[in-house]
Design a protein around this motif. Structure first.
Motif, PDB file in Angstrom:
ATOM      1  N   LYS A   1       0.855  -1.199   0.000  1.00 46.28           N
ATOM      2  CA  LYS A   1       0.000   0.000   0.000  1.00 46.28           C
ATOM      3  C   LYS A   1       0.884   1.239   0.000  1.00 46.28           C
ATOM      4  CE  LYS A   1      -3.725  -2.421   2.183  1.00 46.28           C
ATOM      5  NZ  LYS A   1      -3.133  -3.463   3.062  1.00 46.28           N
ATOM      6  N   ARG A   2       1.737   1.341  -0.981  1.00 48.44           N
ATOM      7  CA  ARG A   2       2.787   2.345  -0.950  1.00 48.44           C
ATOM      8  C   ARG A   2       2.293   3.784  -0.966  1.00 48.44           C
ATOM      9  NH1 ARG A   2       6.892   1.368  -4.810  1.00 48.44           N
ATOM     10  NH2 ARG A   2       7.152   3.607  -5.049  1.00 48.44           N
ATOM     11  N   ARG A   3       1.059   3.991  -1.419  1.00 48.59           N
ATOM     12  CA  ARG A   3       0.510   5.353  -1.513  1.00 48.59           C
ATOM     13  C   ARG A   3      -0.255   5.756  -0.253  1.00 48.59           C
ATOM     14  NH1 ARG A   3       2.630   8.160  -5.402  1.00 48.59           N
ATOM     15  NH2 ARG A   3       2.941   6.990  -7.321  1.00 48.59           N
ATOM     16  N   LYS A   4      -0.559   4.783   0.588  1.00 51.95           N
ATOM     17  CA  LYS A   4      -1.336   5.080   1.803  1.00 51.95           C
ATOM     18  C   LYS A   4      -0.436   5.655   2.892  1.00 51.95           C
ATOM     19  CE  LYS A   4      -5.547   3.153   1.078  1.00 51.95           C
ATOM     20  NZ  LYS A   4      -5.673   1.815   0.483  1.00 51.95           N
ATOM     21  N   LYS A   5      -1.060   6.347   3.839  1.00 53.33           N
ATOM     22  CA  LYS A   5      -0.286   6.817   4.993  1.00 53.33           C
ATOM     23  C   LYS A   5       0.064   5.620   5.880  1.00 53.33           C
ATOM     24  CE  LYS A   5      -2.394  11.353   5.351  1.00 53.33           C
ATOM     25  NZ  LYS A   5      -3.416  12.137   6.074  1.00 53.33           N
ATOM     26  N   ILE A   6       1.221   5.687   6.506  1.00 54.36           N
ATOM     27  CA  ILE A   6       1.632   4.593   7.376  1.00 54.36           C
ATOM     28  C   ILE A   6       0.631   4.394   8.514  1.00 54.36           C
ATOM     29  CG2 ILE A   6       3.415   3.915   9.054  1.00 54.36           C
ATOM     30  CD1 ILE A   6       5.448   5.138   7.099  1.00 54.36           C
TER      31      ILE A   6
ATOM     32  N   VAL B   1       1.318  -1.632  17.849  1.00 53.59           N
ATOM     33  CA  VAL B   1       1.758  -0.826  18.997  1.00 53.59           C
ATOM     34  C   VAL B   1       3.274  -0.639  18.972  1.00 53.59           C
ATOM     35  CG1 VAL B   1       1.815  -0.728  21.519  1.00 53.59           C
ATOM     36  CG2 VAL B   1      -0.211  -1.651  20.348  1.00 53.59           C
ATOM     37  N   LYS B   2       3.963  -1.736  18.748  1.00 56.89           N
ATOM     38  CA  LYS B   2       5.432  -1.679  18.700  1.00 56.89           C
ATOM     39  C   LYS B   2       5.928  -0.757  17.590  1.00 56.89           C
ATOM     40  CE  LYS B   2       7.509  -5.909  20.515  1.00 56.89           C
ATOM     41  NZ  LYS B   2       8.163  -7.168  20.137  1.00 56.89           N
ATOM     42  N   ILE B   3       5.287  -0.869  16.452  1.00 57.88           N
ATOM     43  CA  ILE B   3       5.752  -0.036  15.332  1.00 57.88           C
ATOM     44  C   ILE B   3       5.477   1.440  15.604  1.00 57.88           C
ATOM     45  CG2 ILE B   3       5.440   0.496  12.873  1.00 57.88           C
ATOM     46  CD1 ILE B   3       5.219  -2.405  12.292  1.00 57.88           C
ATOM     47  N   ASN B   4       4.305   1.729  16.157  1.00 56.48           N
ATOM     48  CA  ASN B   4       4.013   3.122  16.483  1.00 56.48           C
ATOM     49  C   ASN B   4       5.038   3.691  17.453  1.00 56.48           C
ATOM     50  OD1 ASN B   4       1.832   4.096  14.966  1.00 56.48           O
ATOM     51  ND2 ASN B   4       0.410   2.796  16.141  1.00 56.48           N
ATOM     52  N   ARG B   5       5.415   2.865  18.417  1.00 57.35           N
ATOM     53  CA  ARG B   5       6.416   3.328  19.378  1.00 57.35           C
ATOM     54  C   ARG B   5       7.747   3.579  18.663  1.00 57.35           C
ATOM     55  NH1 ARG B   5       7.343  -0.917  23.145  1.00 57.35           N
ATOM     56  NH2 ARG B   5       5.112  -0.826  23.570  1.00 57.35           N
TER      57      ARG B   5
ATOM     58  N   ASP C   1      10.054   6.902  18.372  1.00 58.08           N
ATOM     59  CA  ASP C   1      11.475   6.897  18.778  1.00 58.08           C
ATOM     60  C   ASP C   1      12.380   7.365  17.649  1.00 58.08           C
ATOM     61  OD1 ASP C   1      10.716   5.907  21.187  1.00 58.08           O
ATOM     62  OD2 ASP C   1      11.382   3.837  20.805  1.00 58.08           O
ATOM     63  N   LEU C   2      12.022   6.987  16.429  1.00 55.18           N
ATOM     64  CA  LEU C   2      12.890   7.298  15.289  1.00 55.18           C
ATOM     65  C   LEU C   2      12.535   8.628  14.618  1.00 55.18           C
ATOM     66  CD1 LEU C   2      12.745   3.715  13.714  1.00 55.18           C
ATOM     67  CD2 LEU C   2      14.774   4.746  14.729  1.00 55.18           C
ATOM     68  N   ASN C   3      11.580   9.331  15.230  1.00 55.87           N
ATOM     69  CA  ASN C   3      11.143  10.607  14.651  1.00 55.87           C
ATOM     70  C   ASN C   3      10.593  10.484  13.242  1.00 55.87           C
ATOM     71  OD1 ASN C   3      11.408  12.566  16.631  1.00 55.87           O
ATOM     72  ND2 ASN C   3      13.652  12.561  16.379  1.00 55.87           N
ATOM     73  N   ILE C   4       9.858   9.409  12.989  1.00 56.62           N
ATOM     74  CA  ILE C   4       9.242   9.251  11.670  1.00 56.62           C
ATOM     75  C   ILE C   4       7.770   9.627  11.783  1.00 56.62           C
ATOM     76  CG2 ILE C   4       8.648   7.611   9.836  1.00 56.62           C
ATOM     77  CD1 ILE C   4      11.102   5.958  10.766  1.00 56.62           C
TER      78      ILE C   4
ATOM     79  N   ASN D   1       2.236  10.051   9.410  1.00 59.51           N
ATOM     80  CA  ASN D   1       1.479  10.473   8.229  1.00 59.51           C
ATOM     81  C   ASN D   1       2.281  10.356   6.935  1.00 59.51           C
ATOM     82  OD1 ASN D   1      -0.995  11.109   9.429  1.00 59.51           O
ATOM     83  ND2 ASN D   1      -0.133  13.053  10.183  1.00 59.51           N
ATOM     84  N   SER D   2       3.553   9.971   7.045  1.00 67.60           N
ATOM     85  CA  SER D   2       4.324   9.784   5.806  1.00 67.60           C
ATOM     86  C   SER D   2       3.919   8.475   5.142  1.00 67.60           C
ATOM     87  CB  SER D   2       5.825   9.838   6.090  1.00 67.60           C
ATOM     88  OG  SER D   2       6.166   8.934   7.103  1.00 67.60           O
ATOM     89  N   ARG D   3       4.401   8.287   3.918  1.00 65.82           N
ATOM     90  CA  ARG D   3       4.008   7.113   3.137  1.00 65.82           C
ATOM     91  C   ARG D   3       5.197   6.171   2.977  1.00 65.82           C
ATOM     92  NH1 ARG D   3      -1.060   9.312   1.218  1.00 65.82           N
ATOM     93  NH2 ARG D   3      -0.940  11.498   1.808  1.00 65.82           N
ATOM     94  N   PRO D   4       4.926   4.890   2.783  1.00 67.16           N
ATOM     95  CA  PRO D   4       6.009   3.891   2.738  1.00 67.16           C
ATOM     96  C   PRO D   4       7.164   4.281   1.821  1.00 67.16           C
ATOM     97  CG  PRO D   4       3.913   2.784   2.687  1.00 67.16           C
ATOM     98  CD  PRO D   4       3.612   4.258   2.659  1.00 67.16           C
ATOM     99  N   GLU D   5       6.834   4.893   0.675  1.00 70.79           N
ATOM    100  CA  GLU D   5       7.906   5.188  -0.284  1.00 70.79           C
ATOM    101  C   GLU D   5       8.785   6.349   0.168  1.00 70.79           C
ATOM    102  OE1 GLU D   5       5.651   5.739  -3.844  1.00 70.79           O
ATOM    103  OE2 GLU D   5       5.111   7.801  -3.324  1.00 70.79           O
ATOM    104  N   GLU D   6       8.384   7.029   1.262  1.00 69.35           N
ATOM    105  CA  GLU D   6       9.177   8.168   1.737  1.00 69.35           C
ATOM    106  C   GLU D   6      10.212   7.790   2.788  1.00 69.35           C
ATOM    107  OE1 GLU D   6       5.616  11.453   0.997  1.00 69.35           O
ATOM    108  OE2 GLU D   6       5.904  10.601   2.994  1.00 69.35           O
ATOM    109  N   LEU D   7      10.140   6.566   3.302  1.00 69.82           N
ATOM    110  CA  LEU D   7      11.087   6.147   4.332  1.00 69.82           C
ATOM    111  C   LEU D   7      12.395   5.671   3.708  1.00 69.82           C
ATOM    112  CD1 LEU D   7       8.671   6.493   6.108  1.00 69.82           C
ATOM    113  CD2 LEU D   7       9.006   4.199   7.031  1.00 69.82           C
ATOM    114  N   SER D   8      13.490   5.971   4.384  1.00 68.74           N
ATOM    115  CA  SER D   8      14.794   5.576   3.847  1.00 68.74           C
ATOM    116  C   SER D   8      15.077   4.102   4.147  1.00 68.74           C
ATOM    117  CB  SER D   8      15.897   6.430   4.459  1.00 68.74           C
ATOM    118  OG  SER D   8      16.035   6.088   5.825  1.00 68.74           O
ATOM    119  N   VAL D   9      16.127   3.590   3.526  1.00 71.10           N
ATOM    120  CA  VAL D   9      16.515   2.202   3.774  1.00 71.10           C
ATOM    121  C   VAL D   9      16.857   2.016   5.258  1.00 71.10           C
ATOM    122  CG1 VAL D   9      18.211   0.408   3.233  1.00 71.10           C
ATOM    123  CG2 VAL D   9      17.303   1.846   1.401  1.00 71.10           C
ATOM    124  N   SER D  10      17.574   2.972   5.837  1.00 68.21           N
ATOM    125  CA  SER D  10      17.890   2.787   7.266  1.00 68.21           C
ATOM    126  C   SER D  10      16.666   2.929   8.151  1.00 68.21           C
ATOM    127  CB  SER D  10      19.038   3.668   7.747  1.00 68.21           C
ATOM    128  OG  SER D  10      19.058   4.872   7.101  1.00 68.21           O
TER     129      SER D  10
END
Ligand code: SAH
Length: 272
Positions: A221-226, A239-243, A247-250, A253-262
């Motif tokens: 769902k690359r176009r949807k918000k995380i 829950v874990k991912i939201n936390r 923690d990672l300052n992500i 509301n960003s979308r999957p294609e906007e996250l970096s490899v790290s």
């Protein structure tokens, strides 16, 4: 080698189902030899030699060539053309079933993989080169141009996806040169790019399975918000991912294609 002449002599019709598009340009074969810079010490593993146009040059410049060819008819042809050559070992079989570790152990040397492979198994080849990356030093390959663009993509572009992430986590990929479709016989629909692949010595991944799951769920769902994906997914530990996002300052509301490899590595690691 005059590829078309050899094909005529042995009465061979290229098989589409095995991805047979033969490289008929001597200029491009020599370009491959030049950029790969192979030496007399190298043990080379070749995927899909065809009628041996590249094999011939590899034999002149390296210590040993192990060529894996799936097409029985071509194996016969190769045996006839190269019968007297002690440096060549022809394996009749599927490259995807070849155990690189075993060959590495026998040769006592990191391999160099080289190929103009059939493109329908590109992803399986990359998976294999990731999984067995301890046993080779460099792989030199031609792939469909668009496929290479996906491997080398940057975030927030249409080519960025799971292939990009897995490639860049485990491998260093370098674009070397383009190969136009016109120098293949039969002429394929797509242009090619010749690249080198070097396994990364270290990766930051501590949770490989987590990386598989997160990238799979996010990128379907690359176009949807995380935040939306997380709300609707039964596969992900929301829950874990939201936390970990916070923690990672992500921004959720960003979308999957906007996250970096790290970012992906860090999210996956936090699921441990
Ligand atoms: N390297 C040659 C041939 C390229 S065509 C050239 O550049 O001209 C791709 C080759 O891979 C064909 O010879 C085809 O029979 C072979 N091949 C297809 N699937 C294969 C597989 N799974 N394992 C090994 N070889 C394969």
């Amino acid at each position: 080698m005059q590829v078309k002449k050899v094909l005529r002599e042995f009465n061979i019709r290229p098989k589409k189902r095995l991805g047979q598009n033969f490289l008929i340009s001597q200029h491009h074969l020599e370009k491959i030899m030049k950029v790969t810079n192979l030496s007399r010490n190298d043990v080379v593993l070749e995927i899909g030699p065809g009628v041996g146009n590249l094999t011939e040059l590899l034999l002149e410049n390296t210590k040993k060539v192990i060529s894996v060819e799936k097409d029985e008819v071509l194996v016969e042809v190769l045996n006839q053309i190269f019968q007297s050559n002690k440096k060549l070992k022809i394996i009749k079989g599927d490259f995807l079933n070849i155990n690189l570790r075993k060959i590495y152990k026998t040769e006592k040397k990191l391999l160099k993989v080289i190929a103009n492979p059939p493109y329908y198994i590109s992803t399986q080849i990359i998976e294999k080169l990731i999984n067995e990356r301890k046993y080779y030093k460099t792989a030199f390959l031609s792939f469909q141009k668009e496929y290479v663009q996906r491997m080398l993509a940057t975030p927030a572009t249409k080519n960025y996806g799971r292939l990009t992430i897995f490639t860049q986590v485990y491998l260093n990929v370098e674009f070397l040169f383009k190969i136009p479709k016109s120098v293949f016989y039969p002429v394929p629909v797509v242009d090619s790019m010749f690249i080198s692949i070097r396994p990364k010595k270290v990766t930051k991944v501590k949770n490989e399975n987590g990386l598989h799951i997160v990238t799979r769920e996010f990128f379907c769902k690359r176009r949807k918000k995380i935040s939306t994906i997380l709300k609707n997914s039964s596969m992900l530990p929301t829950v874990k991912i939201n936390r970990s996002l916070s923690d990672l300052n992500i921004d959720p509301n960003s979308r999957p294609e906007e996250l970096s490899v790290s970012d992906y590595i860090n999210i996956a690691n936090s699921l441990n």
